[in-house]
Motif scaffolding. Structure first.
Motif, PDB file in Angstrom:
ATOM      1  N   GLU A 407       3.223   0.623   7.983  1.00 31.54           N
ATOM      2  CA  GLU A 407       2.819   1.440   6.573  1.00 31.54           C
ATOM      3  C   GLU A 407       3.778   1.789   5.815  1.00 31.54           C
ATOM      4  O   GLU A 407       3.982   1.975   4.538  1.00 31.54           O
ATOM      5  CB  GLU A 407       1.657   2.641   6.979  1.00 31.54           C
ATOM      6  N   LEU A 408       4.792   2.335   6.420  1.00 32.17           N
ATOM      7  CA  LEU A 408       6.342   2.683   5.772  1.00 32.17           C
ATOM      8  C   LEU A 408       6.436   1.668   4.763  1.00 32.17           C
ATOM      9  O   LEU A 408       7.153   1.813   3.570  1.00 32.17           O
ATOM     10  CB  LEU A 408       7.313   3.064   6.682  1.00 32.17           C
ATOM     11  N   ILE A 409       6.794   0.439   5.458  1.00 30.18           N
ATOM     12  CA  ILE A 409       7.043  -0.694   4.502  1.00 30.18           C
ATOM     13  C   ILE A 409       5.960  -1.128   3.225  1.00 30.18           C
ATOM     14  O   ILE A 409       6.514  -1.417   2.230  1.00 30.18           O
ATOM     15  CB  ILE A 409       7.393  -1.914   5.465  1.00 30.18           C
ATOM     16  N   ILE A 410       4.654  -0.986   3.935  1.00 27.55           N
ATOM     17  CA  ILE A 410       3.598  -1.394   2.695  1.00 27.55           C
ATOM     18  C   ILE A 410       3.705  -0.389   1.712  1.00 27.55           C
ATOM     19  O   ILE A 410       3.459  -0.731   0.590  1.00 27.55           O
ATOM     20  CB  ILE A 410       2.460  -1.479   3.631  1.00 27.55           C
ATOM     21  N   ASP A 411       3.814   0.797   2.091  1.00 28.33           N
ATOM     22  CA  ASP A 411       3.758   1.723   0.905  1.00 28.33           C
ATOM     23  C   ASP A 411       4.917   1.646  -0.220  1.00 28.33           C
ATOM     24  O   ASP A 411       4.704   1.682  -1.172  1.00 28.33           O
ATOM     25  CB  ASP A 411       3.919   3.297   1.451  1.00 28.33           C
ATOM     26  N   ALA A 412       6.215   1.427   0.605  1.00 29.81           N
ATOM     27  CA  ALA A 412       7.577   1.116  -0.483  1.00 29.81           C
ATOM     28  C   ALA A 412       7.186  -0.065  -1.188  1.00 29.81           C
ATOM     29  O   ALA A 412       7.468  -0.157  -2.366  1.00 29.81           O
ATOM     30  CB  ALA A 412       8.751   1.177   0.592  1.00 29.81           C
ATOM     31  N   ALA A 413       6.400  -1.155  -0.752  1.00 26.84           N
ATOM     32  CA  ALA A 413       6.316  -2.310  -1.521  1.00 26.84           C
ATOM     33  C   ALA A 413       5.201  -2.183  -2.475  1.00 26.84           C
ATOM     34  O   ALA A 413       5.481  -2.771  -3.713  1.00 26.84           O
ATOM     35  CB  ALA A 413       5.878  -3.207  -0.341  1.00 26.84           C
ATOM     36  N   LYS A 414       4.344  -1.574  -2.389  1.00 23.33           N
ATOM     37  CA  LYS A 414       3.442  -1.044  -3.275  1.00 23.33           C
ATOM     38  C   LYS A 414       3.934  -0.058  -4.505  1.00 23.33           C
ATOM     39  O   LYS A 414       3.650  -0.675  -5.528  1.00 23.33           O
ATOM     40  CB  LYS A 414       2.143  -0.588  -2.649  1.00 23.33           C
ATOM     41  N   ALA A 415       4.640   1.018  -4.022  1.00 23.84           N
ATOM     42  CA  ALA A 415       5.535   1.647  -5.031  1.00 23.84           C
ATOM     43  C   ALA A 415       6.490   0.654  -6.022  1.00 23.84           C
ATOM     44  O   ALA A 415       6.438   1.030  -7.013  1.00 23.84           O
ATOM     45  CB  ALA A 415       6.307   2.784  -4.126  1.00 23.84           C
ATOM     46  N   ALA A 416       6.992  -0.248  -5.402  1.00 19.92           N
ATOM     47  CA  ALA A 416       7.683  -1.340  -6.121  1.00 19.92           C
ATOM     48  C   ALA A 416       7.015  -2.547  -6.998  1.00 19.92           C
ATOM     49  O   ALA A 416       7.577  -3.300  -7.370  1.00 19.92           O
ATOM     50  CB  ALA A 416       8.723  -1.838  -5.271  1.00 19.92           C
ATOM     51  N   GLY A 417       5.854  -2.299  -6.842  1.00 21.10           N
ATOM     52  CA  GLY A 417       4.840  -3.138  -7.672  1.00 21.10           C
ATOM     53  C   GLY A 417       4.340  -4.571  -7.026  1.00 21.10           C
ATOM     54  O   GLY A 417       3.936  -5.470  -7.441  1.00 21.10           O
ATOM     55  N   ALA A 418       4.648  -4.540  -5.643  1.00 19.64           N
ATOM     56  CA  ALA A 418       4.372  -5.631  -4.728  1.00 19.64           C
ATOM     57  C   ALA A 418       2.789  -5.843  -4.688  1.00 19.64           C
ATOM     58  O   ALA A 418       2.286  -4.696  -3.956  1.00 19.64           O
ATOM     59  CB  ALA A 418       5.547  -5.826  -3.492  1.00 19.64           C
ATOM     60  N   GLU A 419       2.254  -7.124  -4.122  1.00 18.38           N
ATOM     61  CA  GLU A 419       1.165  -7.415  -3.877  1.00 18.38           C
ATOM     62  C   GLU A 419       1.301  -7.523  -2.138  1.00 18.38           C
ATOM     63  O   GLU A 419       1.838  -8.514  -1.839  1.00 18.38           O
ATOM     64  CB  GLU A 419       0.444  -8.452  -4.276  1.00 18.38           C
TER      65      GLU A 419
END
Length: 464
Positions: A407-419
């Protein structure tokens, strides 16, 4: 005693013999005539290859696997103290040899090239092994991945050159005394063993300090950590420093990298002359790996134009942007990248190779400690993809760390605009990818764990 085999390695027993580093040493010893034995957690193609060379390979770990007449037990830093075979070795008084000491002893008396760096070691070592073999120099080599052509990660050659991947993760590369050392980059990684960049620099300084008198350091001119290392070691006595890269002052200057689909054309300036050659994998950082290999070979006295042509014969190494196949118009490619810098480089390489394609990533984080320290950067790297599936952390040798999950990675990815989507069961991945992918897309399975096994499954699902 068989020629070229230290007494302690006449009848070695390897714990974890199927590992990339361990299996290479075991193969070379078997080819030199040692009576090799060992154990691994599960059956594998590597175990079969070792048996074909005459080695005894047990599946599972048990005290009874260790023969009483073993001359040593070879271990890596991943082997725990309570391993039953290690406990049995202590009871029998059999010496324990670290993998790095075993490899160092195999290099004795040969002209060694040791390839170090946080990223790119396997590719660069492979390029050298292929090029030197192509030139008829018959090198010995030990690599952290299987070459596409020979299909192996190690070989005992009849020539006087030994090319080895030099692992900094546990400081084991400090055991080697190469004639040529390559340092591709210096970054903070392996957080369970290094607390700071200062510790990393000290470790690399020690490695470079072991280069034989009159030897050469080939080091990147563009990467900040490598530049700092160069500043620290440039005044070492009897050391020739050769820099390579795009910086104007580099001794071997990268003039141009031209993408050619899944290959690249590289032009360098060496001794005032332009030299152009082909690299069979896409992306700027693989081109730089090839230039490092070129510079190292030249340091051994091999003509640059011969080397450049031979490097062009390199066809890749498994798991380094390896095309696994195509189904329903979708290409599936496998990447070993697990550090944010590697992830970014491979994703940018694929973007450059197929700019019109959608890029879908299946990412498996590797190690709790790495995710804890670099999870945010991993998520930011995934923003380069059009969509990503993120699996649970592959623990390898580590125990779970409370609060550290994908989830640490997923949260950061979403914050960067990633799907990005979490997938907890790898068995769900093939259907999920098949539901996302369209003809013309690229699918990248990425990570240092068993995510690589999903590529063929994805292809099967796409075909059905």
């Amino acid at each position: 005693m068989a020629p070229g085999i230290p007494a302690a390695l006449e009848r070695p027993h390897f714990i974890g013999i199927g590992g990339a580093g361990m299996s290479g040493i075991a193969k070379i010893l078997a080819q030199r005539g040692a009576k090799v034995a060992g154990s691994d957690a599960k059956e594998s193609a590597t175990a079969g290859a070792l048996r074909a060379l005459g080695a005894t390979v047990h599946i599972g770990h048990a005290a009874g696997h260790l023969a009483d007449d073993a001359t040593s037990v070879v271990v890596s830093s991943a082997i725990r103290a309570d391993n039953p075979e290690l406990v049995r070795a202590a009871e029998l008084g059999i010496p324990v040899v670290h993998r790095s000491d075993a490899l160092a002893s195999l290099m004795d008396g040969l002209r060694a090239i040791a390839v170090a760096g946080t990223h790119g070691k396997t590719t660069t070592t492979s390029m050298l092994a292929v090029a030197l073999s192509e030139l008829g120099l018959d090198p010995s080599y030990a690599i952290g991945g299987d070459l596409e052509g020979p299909g192996t990660n190690a070989a005992h050659g009849g020539g006087d050159i030994f090319v080895a991947e030099a692992d900094e993760s546990d400081r084991s590369f400090q055991k080697y005394a190469p004639e040529v050392a390559i340092v591709l980059n210096v970054e903070l990684d392996h957080h369970a063993n290094y607390a700071s960049m200062d510790e990393i620099y000290e470790s690399f300084e020690t490695f470079v300090g072991k280069v034989v008198p009159g030897g050469t350091l080939v080091v990147a001119a563009d990467q900040p950590g490598a530049v700092e290392l160069t500043r620290r070691v440039r005044e070492l006595p009897s050391l020739t420093v050769v820099t390579y890269g795009e910086s104007e002052g580099a001794d071997v200057r990268v003039h141009k990298v031209t993408p050619r689909g899944l290959t690249s054309e590289v032009t360098v300036v060496l001794n005032g002359k332009y030299l152009t050659f082909t690299v069979s994998v896409p992306g700027r950082h693989y081109a730089h790996n090839a230039v490092a290999a070129l510079a190292a070979g030249v340091a051994l006295g091999i003509p640059a134009h011969n080397l450049a042509s031979a490097i062009g014969k390199y066809t890749g190494v498994k798991r380094r942007l390896q095309l696994k196949g195509e189904a329903a118009g979708v290409q599936v490619i496998d990447s070993y990248a697990h550090h944010p810098t590697e992830m970014t480089a491979d994703l940018e390489a694929m973007r450059g190779a197929a700019s019109d394609a959608r890029l879908l990533v299946v990412f498996q984080p590797h190690l709790f400690s790495r995710t804890q320290e670099l999870g945010t950067e991993m998520g930011q790297a995934l923003a380069l993809a059009d969509a990503s599936l993120v699996l649970d952390i592959y623990p390898a040798r580590e125990d779970p760390v409370p609060g550290v999950t994908s989830e640490l990675i997923i949260d950061a990815a979403k914050a960067a605009g990633a799907e990005v989507t979490a997938v907890h069961d790898p068995a769900d991945v093939p259907a999920a990818v098949a539901g996302m992918a369209k003809p013309g897309d690229l699918v990248l399975t990425m990570g240092a764990g068993d995510v690589t096994d999903l590529g063929p499954q994805i292809l099967d699902h796409l075909s059905s």
